[in-house]
Design a protein around this motif. Structure first.
Motif, PDB file in Angstrom:
ATOM      1  N   ARG A  96       0.834  -1.198   0.000  1.00 23.85           N
ATOM      2  CA  ARG A  96       0.000   0.000   0.000  1.00 23.85           C
ATOM      3  C   ARG A  96       0.871   1.251   0.000  1.00 23.85           C
ATOM      4  N   ALA A  97       1.977   1.191   0.724  1.00 25.41           N
ATOM      5  CA  ALA A  97       2.849   2.363   0.775  1.00 25.41           C
ATOM      6  C   ALA A  97       3.387   2.683  -0.613  1.00 25.41           C
ATOM      7  N   ILE A  98       3.757   1.647  -1.357  1.00 23.28           N
ATOM      8  CA  ILE A  98       4.266   1.881  -2.706  1.00 23.28           C
ATOM      9  C   ILE A  98       3.150   2.378  -3.611  1.00 23.28           C
ATOM     10  N   SER A  99       1.977   1.794  -3.450  1.00 24.52           N
ATOM     11  CA  SER A  99       0.872   2.215  -4.297  1.00 24.52           C
ATOM     12  C   SER A  99       0.511   3.672  -4.047  1.00 24.52           C
ATOM     13  N   TYR A 100       0.655   4.122  -2.817  1.00 24.22           N
ATOM     14  CA  TYR A 100       0.384   5.521  -2.521  1.00 24.22           C
ATOM     15  C   TYR A 100       1.537   6.434  -2.928  1.00 24.22           C
TER      16      TYR A 100
END
Lengths: 449, 182, 193
Positions: free
Chosen positions: A218-222
């Motif tokens: 999720r951190a990468i996607s954000y």
């Protein structure tokens, strides 16, 4: 009176909406969180930003390239030097020039000092918000020492405008290396002290551990970068992955967490300060001298005297000799221009000695300063990425061949983190918003620009 | 009769002086911190420069409990109603300090987004220029504020003596931004 | 490996141009193909752009026509040496006409696995300012697209919550467009200064 049918109001449970901000004690910065609560559990959240929108991008289009510099100071105002150099880097790469080696070392040193001040402020402020006021006082004390250093180099404490396209404003002052080493020793002591106060502190750990968790994916996607991403266990640092300046010559480690919670991010920031100090010490040890041409006859002259005399045409005394100026700024007493500026004279402002001492220098200065002439990168675009204290600070500069930037876009690192904030706090308790928001390190100037 | 009122006015003058003296050393400030100036505000408030020496060391984060509003940093048009709301919530007597050049005049942000000086929205007693002002400068402004408090003076409301006109009132709608329509 | 060329070979119908300028790779895409290419960029093993680092927009309304952007002289020049432009070694072109396409959406992608970057530009005409939203592909697209809508007035179809982010709801117009005067204020409270 007829009996009322039993309404739903007696037993109904409803979610409560709580409005945190825009001016809220636990929000350092102005942001509005509209939180949907079930008891104390956060069920939903909406983030309203833009309260500090100051039109950085529009203002940048109004003046010449070097005029953008003061505005970049005020983006991430806790580490303004990094923004300065990020913007310089974008324009320099667009022009296709390199700054001198000494200048690159200076940029590295000053960036890292800035990074330490940023982390000190972030940890101090978020510790204060969850009750550890002492840590805040200690860390601001250490920041004050670093700001004294910054002031000696740049002439200002906070909004420094030290970067120049093609160089920096002035060389380092005399005795800077020893002073810095001494300060770093003191800062180390403060960091150790705060580490003792916080890291094994039961209350602190209980509030930080297991709150504000975000997974790697999720951190990468954000699009999150910086200490926040590294806290989730991803080794990503622009200084290592795509080195700029002379970071590839420094040896330093990238600390990472494993759980992606507030406590890991705190530990990452604490360790990053130590790594920054390592970088500064290495850079100070290996910084090249660079050409500093001071003629033996050169007299030290107060800058205002020189300006006044040049205005009156009384330049006979210093027409042919290289005069050393003594302006208000310590670093520029050293005839430093060749050392810290690119040799490209279409870009770099001439030294004050030249501006006031000979006609070529004066013309060169005039041509670079006058509107409609100035610095003209060829038409094109460039996106420079530097590692800010919060994550990747990107400057996307578009030039149409004119002397003003056609478009300057800044990629603010905490914008992405704030976008992820609802996901971070939903499911946690209301009180967990405070440490989570503290570890985001929201900087209004950068978020809203 | 004449003697009585003169005696009374002597009394009230003395009382005002005493009140002013007391107030000037117990400044309960509300730091409305928005931008870069907040960093210098932190530096001033903490131990290195120590605002506490002037009796202003204890920020109250509720406008109801504060008597000096420190507006620290740029105010945008989006934020101006919030500032006005906070000012309105403060109890009299109250003072406002414009901290930094953005609050004084708008600074170099002369564009669509920013308010050109907060004195168009709230009355201002003390202007502290600087971008951001150095802590010494802030302390100087604080001492000037103390003088003003001791005299019992405060600035006039730019939006008129009757307070805020109705058309300028800002409705309080926390649910207005909600995404709950989903 | 040249990523931009790979995209051009894979989607010849969508790609307008593929270029390298100052060592940075750029692909100019038609907006119809944006969603397809975006999915390919994220999922393809060689590209694997798992991060949408930045999304912004450029308004080309006054590109190269403003007073301050007078054409530079070419050598031989009567000017002093420090003003003489250097011979241009690398030229940049937008890829489409500024008259037909007023805006460029600029996507910056980054791959954490391969450590490479790519810029994708999508020209948008003033008459059709709608672009497919990438919120379903990268979570970060959500706020970036809201910002572009706020500042440039470009609509993203399929965005769940497209409303202003930096300005307030009462604000009319899109301030970063080149035809929005920098000093036109729309205060919510206080005088029109």
């Amino acid at each position: 009176m007829a009996a009322q049918p039993l309404g739903h109001s007696a037993t109904e449970t409803r979610h409560m909406f709580l409005n945190m901000g825009p001016s809220h004690p636990a929000m350092h910065g102005i942001v509005q969180l509209i939180v949907e609560l079930d008891g104390e559990r956060v069920m939903g959240c909406d983030v309203e930003i833009g309260y500090l929108h100051r039109a950085f991008e529009k203002e940048s289009e109004r003046g010449p390239y070097n005029n953008v510099m003061p505005y970049t100071d005020r983006l991430n105002y806790v580490s303004p030097l990094i923004n300065n150099f990020g913007f310089c880097l974008a324009v320099e790469r667009l022009l296709g020039i390199e700054v001198t080696e000494r200048c690159q070392y200076i940029r590295v040193i000053m960036s890292e000092i800035s990074r330490i001040t940023d982390h000190l402020t972030c940890i101090g402020a978020s510790a204060m918000e969850i009750g550890a006021f002492t840590v805040f006082l200690y860390m601001i004390k250490a920041r004050e020492w670093l700001w004294e250093l910054v002031e000696a180099v740049t002439g200002a404490r906070l909004t420094i405008s030290y970067g120049r396209i093609g160089g920096v404003k002035a060389d380092l002052p005399e005795g800077f290396a020893e002073w810095t080493r001494r300060v770093l020793e003191e800062v180390r002591k403060v960091v150790l002290e705060c580490d003792t106060l916080l890291t094994r502190n039961r209350i602190f750990a209980d509030r930080m551990q297991g709150t504000g968790i975000i997974s790697k994916e999720r951190a990468i996607s954000y699009g999150i970068t910086g200490p926040f991403l590294r806290g989730s266990g991803i080794v990503l640092d622009t200084r290592k992955s795509q080195p700029y300046f002379v970071y590839d010559r420094m040896s330093f480690d990238i600390p990472t967490g494993e759980h992606g919670d507030n406590y890991d991010r705190y530990l990452v920031r604490m360790e990053e300060m130590e790594q920054s100090m390592r970088i500064i010490e290495q850079a100070l040890a290996s910084i090249p001298a660079g050409p500093i041409n001071i003629d033996s006859e050169g007299r030290v002259l107060p800058a205002n005297v020189m300006v006044d005399e040049a205005k009156m045409g009384q330049v006979a005394g210093f027409k042919q000799v290289r005069v050393t100026l003594d302006p208000t700024l310590q670093g520029s007493t050293r005839g430093p221009h060749e050392a810290v500026y690119s040799s490209e004279r279409r870009v770099a402002l001439p030294a004050k000695e030249d501006t006031y001492g000979n006609i070529e220098g004066l013309m060169n200065h005039f041509k670079l300063i006058m509107l409609g002439h100035g610095l003209r990168p060829p038409a094109g675009e460039y996106y420079s990425a530097v590692e800010g204290a919060n994550g990747e600070v990107g400057f996307y500069v578009v030039s149409d061949g004119g002397d003003r930037p056609y478009r300057v876009r800044v990629h603010p690192p905490c914008f992405a983190i704030m976008a992820a904030l609802p996901e971070l706090i939903v499911g946690d308790m209301l009180a967990d918003i405070i440490p989570t928001f503290g570890s985001v390190n929201m900087i209004g100037g950068e978020l809203d620009r | 009769m004449v003697a009585d009122t003169s005696k009374l006015s002597w009394m009230t003058t003395k009382l005002d002086a005493a009140l002013g003296w007391a107030r000037k050393f117990s400044i309960f400030q509300y730091p409305f911190v928005t931008a870069c100036c907040g960093m210098e505000y932190m530096a001033t408030a903490t131990s290195h420069y120590d605002m506490d020496r002037f009796g202003a060391g204890f920020p109250r984060f509720s406008p109801r409990q504060a008597d000096v509003l420190f507006v620290v940093g740029t105010i945008s048009h989006k934020l101006a109603p919030v500032l006005r709301r906070i000012y309105d919530q403060m109890a009299d007597p109250k003072w406002v300090v414009a901290f930094g050049v953005c609050t004084c005049t708008g600074g170099f942000y002369d564009n669509y987004a920013t308010v050109m000086g907060i004195d168009t929205v709230v009355p201002v007693d003390i202007y502290i220029p600087g971008c951001p002002p150095r802590p010494e400068n802030v302390l100087d402004g604080l001492m000037k504020l103390q003088e003003k408090i001791a005299q019992g003076a405060s600035a006039k409301d730019p939006l008129g003596p009757a307070g805020r006109p109705r058309e300028l009132q800002v409705p309080h709608r926390p649910e207005a931004h909600l995404w709950s329509a989903k | 490996m040249n990523l931009a060329e790979a995209i051009r070979q894979r989607f010849p119908q969508h790609v307008i141009a593929a270029r390298i300028f100052r060592g940075q790779q750029t692909v100019v895409l038609k907006r119809e193909g944006l969603l397809d290419v975006a999915r390919y960029l994220r999922d393809d093993a060689a590209q694997y752009f798992d991060m949408l680092m930045d999304l912004s927009c450029v308004d080309y309304l006054k590109f190269g026509t403003a007073q301050h952007s007078a054409p530079t002289l070419v050598t031989p020049s009567p000017l002093p040496y420090y003003m003489t432009p250097r011979p241009v070694t690398e030229t940049w072109e937008r890829g489409v006409s500024n008259d037909d396409y007023r805006f460029d959406l600029v996507y910056h992608f980054y791959s954490t696995a391969h450590n490479h970057r790519l810029r994708v530009r999508v020209p948008v005409a003033m008459a059709h300012t709608t672009v497919p939203s990438l919120t379903g592909v990268w979570a970060s697209a959500d706020w970036y697209e809201r910002e572009v809508w706020d500042m440039f007035g470009i609509r993203f179809t399929g965005h769940p919550n497209l409303r202003r982010i930096l300005m307030y709801e009462e604000f009319t117009g899109h301030p970063l467009r080149k035809d929005y005067p920098v000093r036109r204020r729309q205060p919510l409270i206080g005088p029109m200064n």
